[in-house]
Design an enzyme around this catalytic site. Structure first.
Site, PDB file in Angstrom:
ATOM      1  N   ASP A 181       0.997  -1.229  -0.006  1.00 53.67           N
ATOM      2  CA  ASP A 181       0.002   0.071  -0.119  1.00 53.67           C
ATOM      3  C   ASP A 181       0.848   1.087  -0.045  1.00 53.67           C
ATOM      4  O   ASP A 181       0.989   2.200   0.959  1.00 53.67           O
ATOM      5  CB  ASP A 181      -0.858   0.030   1.255  1.00 53.67           C
ATOM      6  CG  ASP A 181      -0.286  -0.036   2.603  1.00 53.67           C
ATOM      7  OD1 ASP A 181       0.940  -0.471   2.744  1.00 53.67           O
ATOM      8  OD2 ASP A 181      -0.839   0.725   3.557  1.00 53.67           O
ATOM      9  N   ASP A 239       6.757   1.001   1.853  1.00 53.75           N
ATOM     10  CA  ASP A 239       6.472  -0.037   0.794  1.00 53.75           C
ATOM     11  C   ASP A 239       7.185   0.330  -0.457  1.00 53.75           C
ATOM     12  O   ASP A 239       7.756  -0.684  -1.193  1.00 53.75           O
ATOM     13  CB  ASP A 239       4.992   0.162   0.479  1.00 53.75           C
ATOM     14  CG  ASP A 239       4.009   0.080   1.739  1.00 53.75           C
ATOM     15  OD1 ASP A 239       3.492  -1.212   1.859  1.00 53.75           O
ATOM     16  OD2 ASP A 239       3.725   1.061   2.398  1.00 53.75           O
ATOM     17  N   ASN A 265      -2.220   2.947   3.565  1.00 54.63           N
ATOM     18  CA  ASN A 265      -1.928   4.057   3.868  1.00 54.63           C
ATOM     19  C   ASN A 265      -2.432   5.326   3.179  1.00 54.63           C
ATOM     20  O   ASN A 265      -2.563   6.383   3.760  1.00 54.63           O
ATOM     21  CB  ASN A 265      -0.111   4.408   3.324  1.00 54.63           C
ATOM     22  CG  ASN A 265       0.734   3.381   4.302  1.00 54.63           C
ATOM     23  OD1 ASN A 265       0.459   3.545   5.472  1.00 54.63           O
ATOM     24  ND2 ASN A 265       1.804   2.706   3.659  1.00 54.63           N
ATOM     25  N   THR A 290       2.596  -5.914   2.987  1.00 54.89           N
ATOM     26  CA  THR A 290       3.406  -4.965   3.719  1.00 54.89           C
ATOM     27  C   THR A 290       2.089  -3.780   3.918  1.00 54.89           C
ATOM     28  O   THR A 290       2.491  -2.875   3.982  1.00 54.89           O
ATOM     29  CB  THR A 290       4.696  -4.289   2.807  1.00 54.89           C
ATOM     30  OG1 THR A 290       4.235  -3.789   1.534  1.00 54.89           O
ATOM     31  CG2 THR A 290       5.544  -5.162   2.844  1.00 54.89           C
ATOM     32  N   PHE A 327      -0.627  -0.487  12.599  1.00 57.24           N
ATOM     33  CA  PHE A 327      -1.469  -0.166  11.442  1.00 57.24           C
ATOM     34  C   PHE A 327      -1.962  -1.221  10.650  1.00 57.24           C
ATOM     35  O   PHE A 327      -3.385  -1.203  10.455  1.00 57.24           O
ATOM     36  CB  PHE A 327      -0.773   0.881  10.633  1.00 57.24           C
ATOM     37  CG  PHE A 327      -1.676   1.720   9.779  1.00 57.24           C
ATOM     38  CD1 PHE A 327      -2.745   2.401   9.831  1.00 57.24           C
ATOM     39  CD2 PHE A 327      -1.419   0.829   8.354  1.00 57.24           C
ATOM     40  CE1 PHE A 327      -3.636   2.820   8.740  1.00 57.24           C
ATOM     41  CE2 PHE A 327      -2.066   1.585   7.282  1.00 57.24           C
ATOM     42  CZ  PHE A 327      -3.165   2.339   7.458  1.00 57.24           C
ATOM     43  N   ASN A 328      -1.209  -1.902   9.857  1.00 59.98           N
ATOM     44  CA  ASN A 328      -1.443  -3.078   8.853  1.00 59.98           C
ATOM     45  C   ASN A 328      -2.544  -4.032   9.357  1.00 59.98           C
ATOM     46  O   ASN A 328      -3.402  -4.443   8.789  1.00 59.98           O
ATOM     47  CB  ASN A 328      -0.394  -3.502   8.397  1.00 59.98           C
ATOM     48  CG  ASN A 328       0.358  -2.817   7.444  1.00 59.98           C
ATOM     49  OD1 ASN A 328       0.153  -1.988   7.053  1.00 59.98           O
ATOM     50  ND2 ASN A 328       1.858  -3.278   7.275  1.00 59.98           N
ATOM     51  N   HIS A 379       9.773   0.221   8.321  1.00 61.75           N
ATOM     52  CA  HIS A 379       9.151  -1.099   8.442  1.00 61.75           C
ATOM     53  C   HIS A 379       9.269  -2.304   7.331  1.00 61.75           C
ATOM     54  O   HIS A 379       9.746  -3.240   7.447  1.00 61.75           O
ATOM     55  CB  HIS A 379       7.830  -1.107   8.857  1.00 61.75           C
ATOM     56  CG  HIS A 379       7.519   0.047   9.850  1.00 61.75           C
ATOM     57  ND1 HIS A 379       7.718  -0.062  11.213  1.00 61.75           N
ATOM     58  CD2 HIS A 379       7.164   1.474   9.812  1.00 61.75           C
ATOM     59  CE1 HIS A 379       7.397   0.972  11.924  1.00 61.75           C
ATOM     60  NE2 HIS A 379       7.097   1.829  11.002  1.00 61.75           N
ATOM     61  N   ASP A 380       8.653  -1.742   6.175  1.00 59.19           N
ATOM     62  CA  ASP A 380       8.179  -2.769   4.991  1.00 59.19           C
ATOM     63  C   ASP A 380       9.380  -3.340   4.452  1.00 59.19           C
ATOM     64  O   ASP A 380       9.293  -4.669   4.338  1.00 59.19           O
ATOM     65  CB  ASP A 380       7.207  -2.101   4.063  1.00 59.19           C
ATOM     66  CG  ASP A 380       6.016  -1.728   4.653  1.00 59.19           C
ATOM     67  OD1 ASP A 380       5.616  -2.169   5.746  1.00 59.19           O
ATOM     68  OD2 ASP A 380       5.267  -0.709   4.098  1.00 59.19           O
TER      69      ASP A 380
HETATM   70  C1  BDR Z   1       3.201   0.014   8.675  1.00 57.68           C
HETATM   71  O1  BDR Z   1       2.065   0.997   8.353  1.00 57.68           O
HETATM   72  C2  BDR Z   1       2.302   1.669   7.192  1.00 57.68           C
HETATM   73  O2  BDR Z   1       1.981   2.878   7.635  1.00 57.68           O
HETATM   74  C3  BDR Z   1       3.717   1.218   6.648  1.00 57.68           C
HETATM   75  O3  BDR Z   1       3.727   1.365   5.311  1.00 57.68           O
HETATM   76  C4  BDR Z   1       3.971  -0.019   7.320  1.00 57.68           C
HETATM   77  O4  BDR Z   1       3.477  -1.185   6.310  1.00 57.68           O
HETATM   78  C5  BDR Z   1       3.880   0.373   9.749  1.00 57.68           C
HETATM   79  O5  BDR Z   1       3.056  -0.108  10.982  1.00 57.68           O
HETATM   80 CA    CA Z   2       2.780  -0.573   4.211  1.00 60.03          CA
END
Ligand code: BDR
Ligand code: CA
Length: 311
Positions: A12, A17, A41, A125, A166-167, A240-241
């Site tokens: 996303d 990402d 996102n 991701t 979040f994801n 993160h991703d």
């Molecule tokens: C995740 O949430 C999104 O904002 C980032 O792309 C990542 O995948 C981190 O919590």
């Molecule tokens: Ca992401």
């Protein structure tokens, strides 16, 4: 010769990402069969355009598929505070010529998995909506998935609520479907991705690679690190991703521990939490390999090499 690991990247974009796409699309160890896009996102319209812009910038021949624009059950949430109005604020892209494939991402995932020899790793991701929908539309794909590697969740603290990352928060029911699909699953959560902080000196180091992809990375991090500083007070944004992709390129990079992991889909304060039984209190069988540690210096070496693959 070592065979390339076949992957589908469901994402996303999203700054991190985009960094995952950069790392995946040119790695000699990976064969990126397709990029499937989901709302997360930002809206699907935005995340799709962002994925196409990145792929066009990288000049790689990878098909991009538009997937689901909203979660399965809950109302839609986006992360505009971190990734901006477009979902990829910062870089200025040339006019977009690339187009998404006509096939829906969920149909692509089903078709590609059914046609496979069970040798495709699904990397997610973003919210897990596309993969979950594919599993519900065609349950036969489950046995064809080699492994699921996701960025999402946390056994400790969340990042949108005290409990949830979040994801997973953006589509808990989808994550529940994927976590109960009975396939090997590696959860790379905030517990390790928060150790991969993109400090200014890292940005300078990557800039020195000196190609157009390192330039893209630098402009992505310009926005991403600024918002992380404003919101969390951190000097480096957690990338993160791309840890998912880096863990496939360098299998020793991330340390994992088998745990019983369940998604909280009951609603309420902990909605979207990944309940990981770190100490095995429940004496239940492990359901996921959960990332517990990473060597950040080694990650940045993998990432720098990833940028150099574009020379
Ligand atoms: C995740 O949430 C999104 O904002 C980032 O792309 C990542 O995948 C981190 O919590
Ligand atoms: Ca992401």
């Amino acid at each position: 010769m070592q065979t390339m690991e076949k992957i589908i990247l469901d994402c996303d974009p999203g700054h991190d990402d985009a960094a995952a796409i950069i790392l995946a699309a040119k790695s000699p160890k990976l064969q990126l069969l397709g990029i499937t896009v989901v709302a997360g996102n930002q809206t699907l319209e935005n995340t799709l355009r962002n994925a196409l812009n990145v792929v066009q910038w990288l000049d790689v021949d990878v098909p991009v598929y538009a997937g689901c624009g909203q979660p399965i059950v809950r109302e839609k949430v986006i992360a505009g505070d971190i990734h901006g109005k477009t979902g990829l604020d910062g870089p200025v892209f040339p006019p977009l010529m690339r187009k998404a494939q006509p096939e829906h991402a969920v149909n692509f995932i089903i078709r590609r998995l059914l046609d496979s020899d069970g040798d495709i790793t699904m990397v997610t991701t973003g919210p897990m909506t596309n993969l979950a929908m594919a599993l519900r539309m065609e349950p036969k794909i489950a046995e064809k998935i080699k492994r699921i590697v996701l960025m999402g969740g946390a056994y400790a603290n969340g990042n949108v609520t005290p409990a949830a990352e979040f994801n997973i928060f953006a589509d808990p029911e989808a994550a529940h479907i994927c976590f109960t699909a009975g396939r090997p699953i590696t959860m790379i959560g905030l517990d390790v991705t928060r150790k991969v902080l993109c400090y200014p000196e890292i940005v300078q180091r990557m800039e020195k690679v000196g190609n157009r992809v390192s330039a893209l990375f630098v402009s992505l991090m310009g926005h991403f690190c600024k918002t992380q500083k404003e919101i969390f007070g951190w000097d480096g944004g957690p990338l993160h991703d791309p840890v998912t992709i880096a863990s496939l390129i360098d299998p020793e990079l991330v340390t994992t521990k088998p745990m019983n992991a369940q998604i909280d889909i009951r609603g309420g304060q902990s909605y979207g939490r990944t309940n990981c039984d770190f100490f095995n209190y429940l004496r239940l069988p492990p359901t996921a390999d959960v990332a517990i540690d990473i060597d950040p210096a080694r990650f940045w070496d993998v990432f720098e090499e990833g940028l150099r693959n574009y020379n």
